[in-house]
Design a protein around this motif. Structure first.
Motif, PDB file in Angstrom:
ATOM      1  N   MET A 294    -111.303  65.550  83.958  1.00 10.36           N
ATOM      2  CA  MET A 294    -110.759  66.822  84.442  1.00 10.36           C
ATOM      3  C   MET A 294    -110.626  67.810  83.276  1.00 10.36           C
ATOM      4  SD  MET A 294    -107.120  67.751  86.190  1.00 10.36           S
ATOM      5  CE  MET A 294    -107.112  66.499  87.430  1.00 10.36           C
ATOM      6  N   LYS A 295    -110.124  67.304  82.155  1.00  8.19           N
ATOM      7  CA  LYS A 295    -109.971  68.172  80.976  1.00  8.19           C
ATOM      8  C   LYS A 295    -111.326  68.755  80.566  1.00  8.19           C
ATOM      9  CE  LYS A 295    -108.376  66.863  76.488  1.00  8.19           C
ATOM     10  NZ  LYS A 295    -107.219  66.327  75.770  1.00  8.19           N
ATOM     11  N   TRP A 296    -112.340  67.905  80.534  1.00 11.84           N
ATOM     12  CA  TRP A 296    -113.660  68.375  80.110  1.00 11.84           C
ATOM     13  C   TRP A 296    -114.252  69.372  81.108  1.00 11.84           C
ATOM     14  CZ3 TRP A 296    -116.930  63.799  77.764  1.00 11.84           C
ATOM     15  CH2 TRP A 296    -116.203  63.223  76.722  1.00 11.84           C
TER      16      TRP A 296
ATOM     17  N   ARG B  26    -105.664  58.612  75.781  1.00 12.88           N
ATOM     18  CA  ARG B  26    -104.905  57.517  75.160  1.00 12.88           C
ATOM     19  C   ARG B  26    -104.036  57.987  73.989  1.00 12.88           C
ATOM     20  NH1 ARG B  26    -106.757  55.045  79.575  1.00 12.88           N
ATOM     21  NH2 ARG B  26    -108.153  53.289  79.283  1.00 12.88           N
ATOM     22  N   GLY B  27    -103.982  59.312  73.757  1.00  9.00           N
ATOM     23  CA  GLY B  27    -103.188  59.805  72.623  1.00  9.00           C
ATOM     24  C   GLY B  27    -101.699  59.768  72.915  1.00  9.00           C
ATOM     25  N   GLY B  28    -101.340  59.737  74.191  1.00 13.54           N
ATOM     26  CA  GLY B  28     -99.928  59.698  74.544  1.00 13.54           C
ATOM     27  C   GLY B  28     -99.634  60.374  75.866  1.00 13.54           C
TER      28      GLY B  28
ATOM     29  N   GLU C  31    -100.466  67.800  67.377  1.00 12.23           N
ATOM     30  CA  GLU C  31    -100.425  68.620  68.597  1.00 12.23           C
ATOM     31  C   GLU C  31    -101.716  69.426  68.594  1.00 12.23           C
ATOM     32  OE1 GLU C  31     -99.799  71.412  71.611  1.00 12.23           O
ATOM     33  OE2 GLU C  31    -100.250  71.956  69.545  1.00 12.23           O
ATOM     34  N   GLU C  32    -102.451  69.419  69.712  1.00 11.64           N
ATOM     35  CA  GLU C  32    -103.841  69.871  69.656  1.00 11.64           C
ATOM     36  C   GLU C  32    -104.030  71.311  69.168  1.00 11.64           C
ATOM     37  OE1 GLU C  32    -105.671  69.570  73.531  1.00 11.64           O
ATOM     38  OE2 GLU C  32    -104.107  70.742  74.490  1.00 11.64           O
ATOM     39  N   THR C  33    -103.102  72.225  69.536  1.00 11.30           N
ATOM     40  CA  THR C  33    -103.317  73.614  69.102  1.00 11.30           C
ATOM     41  C   THR C  33    -102.862  73.821  67.654  1.00 11.30           C
ATOM     42  OG1 THR C  33    -101.210  74.287  70.099  1.00 11.30           O
ATOM     43  CG2 THR C  33    -103.201  74.554  71.442  1.00 11.30           C
TER      44      THR C  33
ATOM     45  N   GLY D 115    -101.877  60.985  78.549  1.00 12.44           N
ATOM     46  CA  GLY D 115    -102.522  60.385  79.724  1.00 12.44           C
ATOM     47  C   GLY D 115    -103.179  61.385  80.654  1.00 12.44           C
ATOM     48  N   PHE D 116    -103.586  62.540  80.136  1.00  7.37           N
ATOM     49  CA  PHE D 116    -104.246  63.542  80.985  1.00  7.37           C
ATOM     50  C   PHE D 116    -105.665  63.062  81.323  1.00  7.37           C
ATOM     51  CE2 PHE D 116    -106.210  67.599  82.098  1.00  7.37           C
ATOM     52  CZ  PHE D 116    -105.196  68.204  82.830  1.00  7.37           C
ATOM     53  N   PRO D 117    -106.119  63.214  82.604  1.00  6.61           N
ATOM     54  CA  PRO D 117    -107.464  62.734  82.964  1.00  6.61           C
ATOM     55  C   PRO D 117    -108.552  63.415  82.127  1.00  6.61           C
ATOM     56  CG  PRO D 117    -106.177  63.263  84.931  1.00  6.61           C
ATOM     57  CD  PRO D 117    -105.386  63.757  83.753  1.00  6.61           C
TER      58      PRO D 117
ATOM     59  N   PRO E 144    -103.770  80.252  76.888  1.00  2.00           N
ATOM     60  CA  PRO E 144    -104.987  79.552  77.246  1.00  2.00           C
ATOM     61  C   PRO E 144    -105.034  78.152  76.625  1.00  2.00           C
ATOM     62  CG  PRO E 144    -105.443  81.107  75.492  1.00  2.00           C
ATOM     63  CD  PRO E 144    -104.018  81.300  75.872  1.00  2.00           C
ATOM     64  N   PHE E 145    -105.537  77.192  77.377  1.00  5.53           N
ATOM     65  CA  PHE E 145    -105.744  75.846  76.853  1.00  5.53           C
ATOM     66  C   PHE E 145    -106.986  75.843  75.968  1.00  5.53           C
ATOM     67  CE2 PHE E 145    -102.860  75.037  80.303  1.00  5.53           C
ATOM     68  CZ  PHE E 145    -102.100  73.975  79.835  1.00  5.53           C
ATOM     69  N   PRO E 146    -107.062  74.927  75.018  1.00  2.00           N
ATOM     70  CA  PRO E 146    -108.211  74.899  74.106  1.00  2.00           C
ATOM     71  C   PRO E 146    -109.557  74.777  74.825  1.00  2.00           C
ATOM     72  CG  PRO E 146    -106.518  73.378  73.370  1.00  2.00           C
ATOM     73  CD  PRO E 146    -106.067  73.902  74.692  1.00  2.00           C
ATOM     74  N   GLN E 147    -109.540  74.157  76.015  1.00  2.00           N
ATOM     75  CA  GLN E 147    -110.791  73.992  76.751  1.00  2.00           C
ATOM     76  C   GLN E 147    -111.464  75.343  77.010  1.00  2.00           C
ATOM     77  OE1 GLN E 147    -107.789  72.639  77.316  1.00  2.00           O
ATOM     78  NE2 GLN E 147    -107.864  71.178  78.993  1.00  2.00           N
ATOM     79  N   VAL E 148    -110.651  76.402  77.018  1.00  2.00           N
ATOM     80  CA  VAL E 148    -111.170  77.751  77.273  1.00  2.00           C
ATOM     81  C   VAL E 148    -111.222  78.539  75.964  1.00  2.00           C
ATOM     82  CG1 VAL E 148    -110.767  79.899  78.540  1.00  2.00           C
ATOM     83  CG2 VAL E 148    -110.235  77.694  79.606  1.00  2.00           C
TER      84      VAL E 148
ATOM     85  N   ARG F 250     -98.908  66.601  58.360  1.00  2.00           N
ATOM     86  CA  ARG F 250     -97.685  66.893  59.118  1.00  2.00           C
ATOM     87  C   ARG F 250     -97.850  66.304  60.508  1.00  2.00           C
ATOM     88  NH1 ARG F 250     -93.688  70.111  56.617  1.00  2.00           N
ATOM     89  NH2 ARG F 250     -92.465  69.086  58.241  1.00  2.00           N
ATOM     90  N   TYR F 251     -96.763  65.766  61.059  1.00  2.00           N
ATOM     91  CA  TYR F 251     -96.775  65.206  62.419  1.00  2.00           C
ATOM     92  C   TYR F 251     -97.251  66.253  63.428  1.00  2.00           C
ATOM     93  CZ  TYR F 251     -94.600  63.196  66.673  1.00  2.00           C
ATOM     94  OH  TYR F 251     -94.345  62.689  67.928  1.00  2.00           O
ATOM     95  N   ILE F 252     -96.830  67.492  63.213  1.00  3.41           N
ATOM     96  CA  ILE F 252     -97.141  68.531  64.197  1.00  3.41           C
ATOM     97  C   ILE F 252     -98.649  68.819  64.263  1.00  3.41           C
ATOM     98  CG2 ILE F 252     -96.845  70.575  62.684  1.00  3.41           C
ATOM     99  CD1 ILE F 252     -95.644  70.199  66.344  1.00  3.41           C
TER     100      ILE F 252
ATOM    101  N   GLU G 111    -103.102  60.349  63.463  1.00  3.00           N
ATOM    102  CA  GLU G 111    -102.173  59.384  64.054  1.00  3.00           C
ATOM    103  C   GLU G 111    -100.880  59.294  63.246  1.00  3.00           C
ATOM    104  OE1 GLU G 111    -102.968  55.218  66.100  1.00  3.00           O
ATOM    105  OE2 GLU G 111    -103.303  55.122  63.955  1.00  3.00           O
ATOM    106  N   MET G 112     -99.828  59.928  63.777  1.00  5.21           N
ATOM    107  CA  MET G 112     -98.548  59.910  63.049  1.00  5.21           C
ATOM    108  C   MET G 112     -97.367  59.542  63.929  1.00  5.21           C
ATOM    109  SD  MET G 112     -98.457  62.903  60.210  1.00  5.21           S
ATOM    110  CE  MET G 112     -96.886  62.407  59.564  1.00  5.21           C
ATOM    111  N   GLU G 113     -97.635  59.196  65.186  1.00  5.01           N
ATOM    112  CA  GLU G 113     -96.523  58.781  66.041  1.00  5.01           C
ATOM    113  C   GLU G 113     -95.915  57.504  65.459  1.00  5.01           C
ATOM    114  OE1 GLU G 113     -95.381  60.477  68.628  1.00  5.01           O
ATOM    115  OE2 GLU G 113     -93.863  58.992  69.141  1.00  5.01           O
ATOM    116  N   PRO G 114     -94.596  57.488  65.166  1.00  2.50           N
ATOM    117  CA  PRO G 114     -94.015  56.251  64.632  1.00  2.50           C
ATOM    118  C   PRO G 114     -94.341  55.055  65.524  1.00  2.50           C
ATOM    119  CG  PRO G 114     -92.449  58.044  64.471  1.00  2.50           C
ATOM    120  CD  PRO G 114     -93.618  58.565  65.251  1.00  2.50           C
TER     121      PRO G 114
ATOM    122  N   SER H 207     -89.727  55.963  81.636  1.00  2.00           N
ATOM    123  CA  SER H 207     -90.207  56.307  80.297  1.00  2.00           C
ATOM    124  C   SER H 207     -91.651  56.795  80.394  1.00  2.00           C
ATOM    125  CB  SER H 207     -90.079  55.096  79.369  1.00  2.00           C
ATOM    126  OG  SER H 207     -90.378  55.462  78.050  1.00  2.00           O
ATOM    127  N   ARG H 208     -92.383  56.700  79.307  1.00  2.00           N
ATOM    128  CA  ARG H 208     -93.806  57.084  79.306  1.00  2.00           C
ATOM    129  C   ARG H 208     -94.583  56.006  78.576  1.00  2.00           C
ATOM    130  NH1 ARG H 208     -95.627  60.916  76.603  1.00  2.00           N
ATOM    131  NH2 ARG H 208     -94.007  60.889  75.053  1.00  2.00           N
ATOM    132  N   LEU H 209     -95.857  55.835  78.998  1.00  4.38           N
ATOM    133  CA  LEU H 209     -96.700  54.853  78.319  1.00  4.38           C
ATOM    134  C   LEU H 209     -96.940  55.286  76.868  1.00  4.38           C
ATOM    135  CD1 LEU H 209     -98.415  52.265  78.544  1.00  4.38           C
ATOM    136  CD2 LEU H 209    -100.353  53.718  79.177  1.00  4.38           C
TER     137      LEU H 209
END
Ligand code: NAI
Length: 441
Positions: free
Chosen positions: A68-70, A59-61, A184-186, A63-65, A204-208, A179-181, A95-98, A321-323
């Motif tokens: 699956m991520k876990w 729900r952060g923006g 971003e997860e990394t 919409g990745f399952p 590598p993704f953070p999951q790894v 900072r807005y950045i 939370e900094m998305e306008p 657009s995107r949700l």
């Protein structure tokens, strides 16, 4: 805090009390920690199946399952449980998305729910340390979540041998320097490690390889807050909650010159028109609707023809657009779309980490051109340049999603409000500021 009226039938916000959130005892008496109780009786692998089967999406923006991520986190063997510092769960509360203020509502209004969510999430991935990375300006949220953490330790829902199990979890609150950045997860992970908040290359993704090089799951507040309810009521309940293929509820928002700006939790897939006209009560008197950004600033404009679009991931994508965060930012006919996009791009330019050229040089370049057009000094060649910059800053050409996100309102404004750009150039001024339409009421 914005307009919010509690609907007790809604899972995530039904127990919200902004004046005085539930204490640990009150939360437990209202059914809290029943989901965690169920989770602790299951193995990590079984818990993962529950999350996967539920169909929960981030729900952060993006919409990745979630399941699956876990599932990308290695090592679900029982003997990994309680291995020191082997994995981490991080809640992204930066939370900094306008136009987005839903996570603040959840933390300020029911902080125990997030603590329970962290416990379920950490147990599922086998993490013994978890962090809540909170936006620095959310002072009240910081105070309330820390109180909730302290209460949960005292009640035996955090710490060692949680509720008589052999599972232990320590939960820490980290407030961002702002900072807005960092959302971003990394970049968030770098900030948590005390480094400069530049995004890392993925993979590598953070999951790894995430926090301190260990497997790490980063999830948004609202995503995590679904867990107690999914575990308490089951995946089928979660799927049935929504009338369409994206399950569960969503916290929708609206800002701009609507009659009733605010937040509403409803089933996933309510139409844009329902949120805009029934919940936000339409435009303020004397104003006409021109368009909106459906999910915070880093999404594409949608217009009148899209008002029947259900707000879920697929349908909003089909509309172009995107949700995103589902926080509508509404544009009216007394506000200049060029000025609005300029304002957003100024934000993105300021928040760029400066690591990659398209973002570091592209965002201020766009600001320079938009300023020229907005002030009436633009040329047709400037519109060509903006279109080229939209391509130059797009996905795959940048280090992270910031610049592509910044491009979304710009490219869609060039599509839907093209005549406004041309009018600025033709008339040599902003037609709304200097024409017959007043800029403000
Ligand atoms: P993303 O799509 O790159 O990733 C989303 C999640 O899925 C991440 O956790 C990532 O690790 C995972 N993921 C994606 N592809 C993967 C793969 N191939 N293998 C394994 N895991 C994978 O999006 P990102 O950059 O994380 O987020 C961008 C979104 O964030 C934007 O859509 C924007 O709407 C939103 N946003 C929200 C903010 C807020 O305040 N809520 C602030 C800024 C942006």
């Amino acid at each position: 805090m914005s307009n919010f009226i509690v609907d007790p039938s809604m899972p995530l916000t039904g127990l919200i009390n902004l004046a005085q959130p539930l204490s640990f005892a009150g939360y437990q008496a209202s059914g809290g920690y029943q989901g965690a109780q169920k989770a602790l009786k299951m193995s990590s692998a079984q818990c993962l199946d529950v999350v996967k089967d539920s169909g929960l999406k981030g729900r952060g923006g993006a919409g990745f399952p979630t399941g699956m991520k876990w599932s990308f986190v290695p090592m679900f063997a029982e003997d990994d449980v309680n291995a020191p510092d082997n994995k981490y769960l991080v809640c992204n509360a930066d939370e900094m998305e306008p136009g987005t203020f839903k996570d603040r509502l959840l933390i300020e209004g029911n902080p125990q729910q997030l603590v329970e969510s962290m416990l379920i999430g950490a147990y599922t991935i086998g993490a013994n340390k978890a962090y809540i990375f909170l936006r620095g300006e959310y002072f009240l949220a910081a105070k309330r979540i820390q109180t909730a953490i302290d209460e949960a330790y005292k009640a035996g829902w955090l710490g060692t041998n949680i509720q008589g199990s052999n599972y232990q979890l320590d939960l820490y609150l980290h407030t961002s320097a702002g900072r807005y950045i960092c959302g971003e997860e990394t970049a968030l992970i770098n900030a948590l490690e005390g480094k400069r908040a530049n995004p890392r290359a993925k993979p590598p993704f953070p999951q790894v390889s995430g926090l301190f090089g260990k497997p790490t799951i980063v999830n948004n507040v609202e995503t995590l807050c679904n867990l107690p309810h999914i575990f308490k009521h089951g995946g089928d309940w979660f799927k049935d909650f929504s009338p369409n293929s994206d399950p569960g509820s969503k916290i929708y928002g609206a800002s701009g010159r609507v009659k009733n700006p605010g937040l509403w939790e409803m089933p996933m897939g309510m139409t844009i028109g329902h949120v805009l006209n029934d919940k936000a009560k339409g435009m303020q008197d004397g104003l006409k609707f021109r368009g909106l950004l459906p999910g915070g600033a880093s999404t594409d404009f949608l217009v009148e023809e899209h008002l029947d679009t259900p707000m879920d991931y697929d349908n909003i994508a089909k509309a172009g657009s995107r949700l995103g965060t589902a926080g509508l930012i509404v544009l009216d006919d007394h506000n200049c779309p060029v000025g609005m996009v300029l304002n957003l791009l100024q934000f993105f330019a300021q928040e760029s980490c400066g690591y990659c050229t398209p973002c570091r040089d592209g965002t201020p370049w766009v600001v320079e051109i938009l300023t020229r057009i907005e002030q009436g000094n633009g040329t047709l060649a400037d519109i060509d340049s903006l279109e080229k910059l939209c391509d130059f800053m797009w996905i795959g050409k940048t280090h992270c999603a910031l610049a592509p996100g910044a491009v979304e309102p710009l490219r869609s404004a060039l599509k839907y409000f093209h005549d406004d750009f041309l009018e600025h150039i033709d008339k040599g001024c902003c037609p709304i500021k200097h024409g017959n339409k007043p800029a403000t009421l």
